[in-house]
Design a protein around this motif. Structure first.
Motif, PDB file in Angstrom:
ATOM      1  N   GLU A 106     -41.651   5.956 -36.482  1.00  0.00           N
ATOM      2  CA  GLU A 106     -40.705   4.968 -35.971  1.00  0.00           C
ATOM      3  C   GLU A 106     -39.921   4.379 -37.142  1.00  0.00           C
ATOM      4  OE1 GLU A 106     -42.700   3.136 -31.956  1.00  0.00           O
ATOM      5  OE2 GLU A 106     -43.367   2.313 -33.874  1.00  0.00           O
ATOM      6  N   ASP A 159     -44.629  12.090 -35.773  1.00  0.00           N
ATOM      7  CA  ASP A 159     -43.974  11.202 -34.817  1.00  0.00           C
ATOM      8  C   ASP A 159     -43.965   9.799 -35.422  1.00  0.00           C
ATOM      9  OD1 ASP A 159     -42.869  10.010 -32.619  1.00  0.00           O
ATOM     10  OD2 ASP A 159     -44.686  10.046 -31.412  1.00  0.00           O
ATOM     11  N   ARG A 172     -37.611   6.294 -32.464  1.00  0.00           N
ATOM     12  CA  ARG A 172     -38.508   7.368 -32.876  1.00  0.00           C
ATOM     13  C   ARG A 172     -37.775   8.391 -33.736  1.00  0.00           C
ATOM     14  NH1 ARG A 172     -42.742   5.811 -30.071  1.00  0.00           N
ATOM     15  NH2 ARG A 172     -44.066   7.215 -31.236  1.00  0.00           N
ATOM     16  N   ARG A 174     -38.669  12.344 -35.217  1.00  0.00           N
ATOM     17  CA  ARG A 174     -39.574  13.497 -35.208  1.00  0.00           C
ATOM     18  C   ARG A 174     -39.269  14.366 -36.425  1.00  0.00           C
ATOM     19  NH1 ARG A 174     -42.910  15.541 -31.091  1.00  0.00           N
ATOM     20  NH2 ARG A 174     -43.400  13.891 -29.624  1.00  0.00           N
TER      21      ARG A 174
END
Length: 357
Positions: free
Chosen positions: A212, A210, A256, A258
């Protein structure tokens, strides 16, 4: 006869002569320093980006006790264990339910006997209706009693079934297959009294990074893009961008990302990792990374035609192959210092020499 000069006069003359030899010439003292420069130009730079973040479960499931107030008898699984759907992970003490179940079984047996007796009594007098042998009211009453006894039996059976179901729930089972990433349950604990789930499971053993990324770089990424993920241990894994966030944090201007990771025993929930996400190369205005200075904000040192140095603020973009994209900054063709800018100050005159990035 000529007289010799005094010794101290001779010493002074020699000292002045030595000082004169050590004094550099004026043109040598004022010569500008030679510096390496590289011109701003359009060059292919990978559109990939580097991000960092935390390892999380792609989908997390919790195991919660459906009964509260019962003590934990045994714990059958621990953190890191792989479990299957329906596999027992803990047992609660069912001593209290055992006594309740025995009482309900006795009640059911009693209700069965009463229902059989009432039904037999009703059948015995059911054919005597209207014959005057027994009052019709009595025959009707026997029918009501048989139906009531049957209802009592059904109620006892339902209560027994409920206690059997509750007894089955004394065994905590995994709702999904996966890896246990957290266990807070211990033998002797009272189930249902804590705020944390007794068990947390990474469904199917799948983990993700996860991370940014800056808002202006998210548009260069797409689901399915390959990423090289480096764990804190230095181990490298090949992941895939699974999803890009739909929301940008208004405070940080970050979105974000993933990245789905392959199974590896070195993955730890909450661990730190970095990722280099590949992208297509495109021609952009760029300079070498070593020309970039971060003192007081991103900037480069430019050199004009007269050799005068100036500091120019820049805004950077993609990085790759030792180059960095300039979103804002000097135009193409401008020479910029490659390194050692800390030794040169704005306004200083230098002698630029074209170098390699």
């Amino acid at each position: 006869m000529m007289m010799k000069p005094p010794l101290f006069v001779t010493a002074i003359a020699l000292t002045l002569s030595a000082c004169a030899k050590e004094t550099p010439r004026a043109d040598e003292a004022e010569a500008p320093p030679t510096v390496g420069v590289f011109r701003v130009a359009l060059r292919p730079v990978s559109a990939g980006i580097d991000v960092s973040g935390t390892i999380v479960a792609r989908e997390e499931a919790a195991i919660l006790p459906e009964l509260s107030g019962y003590r934990v008898l045994r714990v059958l699984a621990d953190e890191g264990d792989q479990v299957r759907r329906g596999q027992p992970v803990a047992l609660l003490d069912g001593a209290l339910l055992a006594g309740e179940e025995a009482r309900l079984r006795a009640q059911r047996t009693s209700a069965q006997v009463a229902a059989e007796r009432a039904r037999s009594e009703h059948l015995r007098v059911a054919d005597l209706t209207g014959r005057g042998v027994i009052a019709d009211e009595t025959i009707v009453q026997r029918g009501f009693e048989a139906r009531a006894a049957q209802a009592q039996l059904q109620s006892a059976q339902a209560a027994l079934r409920e206690i059997v179901v509750r007894r089955g729930r004394l065994t905590l089972r995994s709702p999904v297959s996966g890896i246990i990433v957290q266990r807070s349950l211990r033998p002797g604990d009272v189930a249902g009294t804590g705020t944390e789930p007794p068990f947390r499971i990474a469904r199917d053993g799948l983990f993700e990074l996860d991370a940014e990324a800056p808002e202006h770089l998210l548009s260069r990424l797409a689901p399915g893009t390959t990423a090289t993920v480096t764990l804190a241990s230095g181990r490298r894994l090949t992941g895939t961008v699974r999803r890009l966030g739909e929301r940008i944090d208004p405070a940080t201007r970050l979105g974000r990302v993933r990245i789905l990771l392959p199974f590896h025993p070195g993955l730890r929930l909450g661990g730190f990792a970095t990722a280099s996400i590949a992208g297509e190369a495109r021609s952009v205005r760029s300079v070498p990374l070593r020309a970039l200075s971060h003192e007081g904000g991103p900037s480069v040192m430019t050199v004009d035609k007269a050799g005068r140095v100036a500091r120019v603020p820049v805004r950077t973009g993609a990085r790759g192959g030792g180059m960095v994209e300039l979103l804002d900054g000097p135009p193409s063709g401008t020479p910029v210092l490659l390194g050692g800018s800390a030794l040169v100050v704005p306004g200083q005159i230098v002698k630029p020499v074209e170098g390699q990035p």
